[in-house]
Write a protein that holds these residues in place. Sequence first.
Motif, mmCIF file in Angstrom:
data_model
loop_
_atom_site.group_PDB
_atom_site.id
_atom_site.type_symbol
_atom_site.label_atom_id
_atom_site.label_comp_id
_atom_site.label_asym_id
_atom_site.label_seq_id
_atom_site.Cartn_x
_atom_site.Cartn_y
_atom_site.Cartn_z
ATOM 1 N N PRO A 720 0.843 -1.207 0.000
ATOM 2 C CA PRO A 720 0.000 0.000 0.000
ATOM 3 C C PRO A 720 0.874 1.252 0.000
ATOM 4 O O PRO A 720 2.100 1.166 0.060
ATOM 5 C CB PRO A 720 -0.721 -0.117 1.339
ATOM 6 C CG PRO A 720 0.303 -0.743 2.238
ATOM 7 C CD PRO A 720 1.101 -1.689 1.363
ATOM 8 N N PHE A 721 0.264 2.410 -0.046
ATOM 9 C CA PHE A 721 1.002 3.628 0.266
ATOM 10 C C PHE A 721 1.296 3.601 1.760
ATOM 11 O O PHE A 721 0.443 3.242 2.557
ATOM 12 C CB PHE A 721 0.180 4.857 -0.115
ATOM 13 C CG PHE A 721 0.194 5.106 -1.593
ATOM 14 C CD1 PHE A 721 1.217 5.855 -2.162
ATOM 15 C CD2 PHE A 721 -0.779 4.573 -2.426
ATOM 16 C CE1 PHE A 721 1.255 6.072 -3.528
ATOM 17 C CE2 PHE A 721 -0.749 4.779 -3.798
ATOM 18 C CZ PHE A 721 0.274 5.538 -4.355
ATOM 19 N N TYR A 722 2.507 3.955 2.105
ATOM 20 C CA TYR A 722 2.902 3.880 3.508
ATOM 21 C C TYR A 722 2.742 5.230 4.195
ATOM 22 O O TYR A 722 2.920 6.266 3.572
ATOM 23 C CB TYR A 722 4.380 3.487 3.634
ATOM 24 C CG TYR A 722 4.780 2.240 2.894
ATOM 25 C CD1 TYR A 722 4.202 1.010 3.177
ATOM 26 C CD2 TYR A 722 5.767 2.291 1.920
ATOM 27 C CE1 TYR A 722 4.595 -0.133 2.500
ATOM 28 C CE2 TYR A 722 6.163 1.152 1.242
ATOM 29 C CZ TYR A 722 5.579 -0.066 1.528
ATOM 30 O OH TYR A 722 5.971 -1.185 0.863
ATOM 31 N N ALA A 723 2.427 5.149 5.484
ATOM 32 C CA ALA A 723 2.511 6.351 6.318
ATOM 33 C C ALA A 723 3.777 6.209 7.150
ATOM 34 O O ALA A 723 3.879 5.294 7.971
ATOM 35 C CB ALA A 723 1.290 6.455 7.226
ATOM 36 N N VAL A 724 4.755 7.052 6.906
ATOM 37 C CA VAL A 724 5.993 6.965 7.681
ATOM 38 C C VAL A 724 6.244 8.288 8.385
ATOM 39 O O VAL A 724 5.897 9.359 7.879
ATOM 40 C CB VAL A 724 7.217 6.590 6.814
ATOM 41 C CG1 VAL A 724 6.992 5.264 6.121
ATOM 42 C CG2 VAL A 724 7.537 7.677 5.798
#
Lengths: 787, 261
Positions: A720-724
Amino acid sequence: MPKDHGIGASPKRREDVRFLTGTGNYTDDINVYGQTYVYFLRSDMAHGNIKNIDTAAAAAMSGVVRIFTGADFEGVGGIPCGWQITDVHGEPMQEPAHPVLAIGKVRHVGDPIAAVVAESLEEARNAAEAIEVDIEELPAVVDMKAALEDGATKVHDDLANNLCYEWGFVEDNRAAVDEAIKNAAHVTTLELRNNRLVANPMEPRVALGQYNRADDHSTLHTTSQNPHVIRLLMGAFVLGIPEHKLTVIAPDVGGGFGTKIFHYAEEAFCTFAAKACNRPVKWTSSRSEAFISDAHGRDHVTKIELALDADNNFTALRCDTYANMGAYLSTFASSVPTWLHGTLLAANYKTPLVYTNVKAVFTNTVPVDAYRGAGRPEATFQVERVVDKAARELGVDPIALRRQNFITEFPYATPVAVEYDTGDYNATMDKLEVIADIAGFKARRAESEKKGMLRGFGVNCYIEACGIAPSNLVGQLGARAGLYDAATVRVNATGSISVMVGAHSHGQGHETAFPQVVAEMIGIDESQIDIVHGDTSKVPFGMGTYGSRSLAVCGSAMVRATEKIINKAKKIAAHLLEAADSDIELKDGQFSVAGTDKSVAWGDVTLAAYVPHNYPLEDIEPGLEETAFYDPANFTYPSGAYCCEVELDPETGKVTVERFSAADDFGNIVNPMIVSGQVHGGIGQGIGQALLENAAYDENGQLLSASYMDYAMPRADDVPFYAVDHSACTPCTHNPLGVKGCGEAGAIGSPPAVINAVIDAMQSGGHNVTHIDMPASPSRVWEAMKG
Amino acid sequence: MYSFEVERPTSVADAAAALGKDEAQALGGGQTLIPTLKQRLASPSVLVSLAGIADIKGVSVDGGTVTIGGGTTHGVVAAEAGAYPALAALAGNIGDPAVRNRGTIGGSLANNDPSACYPSAALASGATIVTNSREIAADDYFQGLFETALEEGEIVISVKFPIPEAASYQKFEQPASRFALVGVYVAKFADGVRVAVTGASEGGVYRWSEAEAALSGNFSADALDGLTVSGDDMISDLHGSGDYRAHLVKVMTKRAVAAAS
């Protein structure tokens, strides 16, 4: 406002211009006059006695320059192992010979039997097919536990058995740990396998050996993360070439992930054969060859026990691991399941008693060595899985259980020999709860269930020891090398700077990030600074790039060298300004006399250094070039908290990662964009390990997943798109930049979050599944839910 | 790869003549054959490329039939076979864009990989495979793993697909190759329903006759509830047991029925 230059800014990666426009200079791009090609005839059998090799017909074929077999390497050293482990009895590990080409036996599918050097690759391959090899097949040793049974077939006939070593750590704690487990209010036990992986860098390995007869000099171009290490190992231990007669160059390298740390037989072969044939010799691995000749990663079978008291405080942890070494000891193989694993088992928790027992086992499989994280992912997976299982057994919130047991005071001396200098595990967990919107999970689960899908939530923490490593300490632990690094800062007459570094960049972005540091220190533009790396004839003796060490160790050397430059430049400026050294200040590339408007520019000072007409020659030398070596005082300890949400199709078992969030503490950060990219890549590899990748052998030692038809690499649509977030920052206390390293965190921190989420999803569907081995493939998930 | 001659005929007749040579091998899009040659697992003396034959390319619609030239790439089928949406959708989900821009329907059907997508479409649609010498009903064409009714040198000129009232192909991908671990193609015609399964059986693509009977009476996913699929003759490998594949056959068939349009 984010900074637009210097430390903390995110300039685009300058090296990407050449990587993205096809103008990189990779080893396979290098072709030299008179070049020949080598094709390795590799064993298709996992284990056998070589009865005879007849090369006569092949040697007469078109284009063949020379055919080599193991017999040509009599008197030549074998491939060395760089780390000696001392076992539970105080004895050195069993260390088998590792010939460049097989002598007497083949020990894994892919073991090189003969090498044909020819005018073209096709001719080399044609001749290799004409070599007649008579091999008496022996039973293959594949399963580690079976390999240790009495009477098991031996991989190495001259060793006592297939046990490389049994290592206990801390052995003195063993009895106390067992006692604590026996008396615990609750014990959670988990048996698991950390799946074997193939690193699969985009660029397969390549080696080009050259020999100059006139000056008796050998040159090896190779796909290495650490050219000086290769020069040392190959020159001193294999081929007996003194360093001044051997140059090792690792130009652009298309990814390493650990598997390009090691010294490989093909490198030694090309260097040796170039001299023997007096012709350049080139080898380019095919992807198929990479699967059976690149060192693999992981492959641990583990039982872990966690003891808790009545208040859910962790009281003891015991880990019993079987670690697959494969058929030979690769360069750092022996250190991975021991010092890079056992020392991390305290993890983020104040567990007072920890004991690890590791049995390293020889099998008829490809050698296993470091792969992104190396020992630390194995430790993290065990701890974070068993903690999660404990939370479920006790019916407590998994985040609360972790928080309750967090180490909160630093420095903290663990019961497994390392001292964490700094950290704040609650801070990263706080960040995670926000960026992962943990509070919103219930609503998202309800949405998934409306579609007939199960949804799972998994969290984990990690800590790693990187910035490898204090030489004195690792020497005591058995390392046969120092682990400092080095940098030379060469200021040119008109003020531009070349920095020669011992670290090697094979995707990490050093060419962008390192100049940001020097630019910040001097106050000039980054475009005035270039990084030179990867060539032993150009850069000082550094140990290369692995273990998230480049900035923490080599960057520190670069800082030290730049400090020397600045000190000298201030003396020159003082002379030009007719002021005292101590009154000179450097800001934004201008040297000024404190409290006055007198100043001189960086470029005037550098010019004076090289055109010393008006120069304090009686006090200081002309020129402006400084070298520093830096040996770290401690490891660095990045840490973080990760969270994964999966959807699970209960009909097919297919797991989809819907959300992934990572809150890391990397200390200070030089280029946040590059750091995010490193975390993204690491998580991608972690999701790959958790759900897709599996280097599986059958009972005959045949690799079942020996191509991309069966070895599942993660693709863009698998993640997925990551939240970092890396704003939680406790700077490292012992290096000048306060940095910790970020290269491995993603791969270390992500697999347990994924599996914890898969377990949560299955349990939410009423399936009483407490563990699933990686990769959690659709069929495995379906089998697990079926019960 | 070993050395070989290459012929590039521009007509079917020239191609057939070239294929008459000793150890000649037809080359469609090369998505299986070229990797095989690179691995030195085949050693034809002559490769006869069919890529230059305009007559065997393209998609045409005539009444209730879509005819696709044997040399038509998956990408073209995906773009131009809109008259048969399920077929276009199948073609658009084979491999990746590079594969779809090279691979051809004729090549896929001639190879008859047990995990390929197209054989299920041809079999479930009751397609007719037209070669340079005859017409072969799909029911007679597929004869097991990598086995077809094609004779030596016979070329797939076109494939005629009757357009069903409703159809859908549901593929459960093998995680690594993304070939079908199990793929089920359901086609509903006025005179009954045909169900073809790829990826699952050790015998290659096959029709699931129990499902066809059930669905011909009641074209709804519920009609399959009472059926069971045995894993006995299913492929069992690293990616799933025979029982798992058998389970997926039913799941994918239900999904295909639900999605059929």
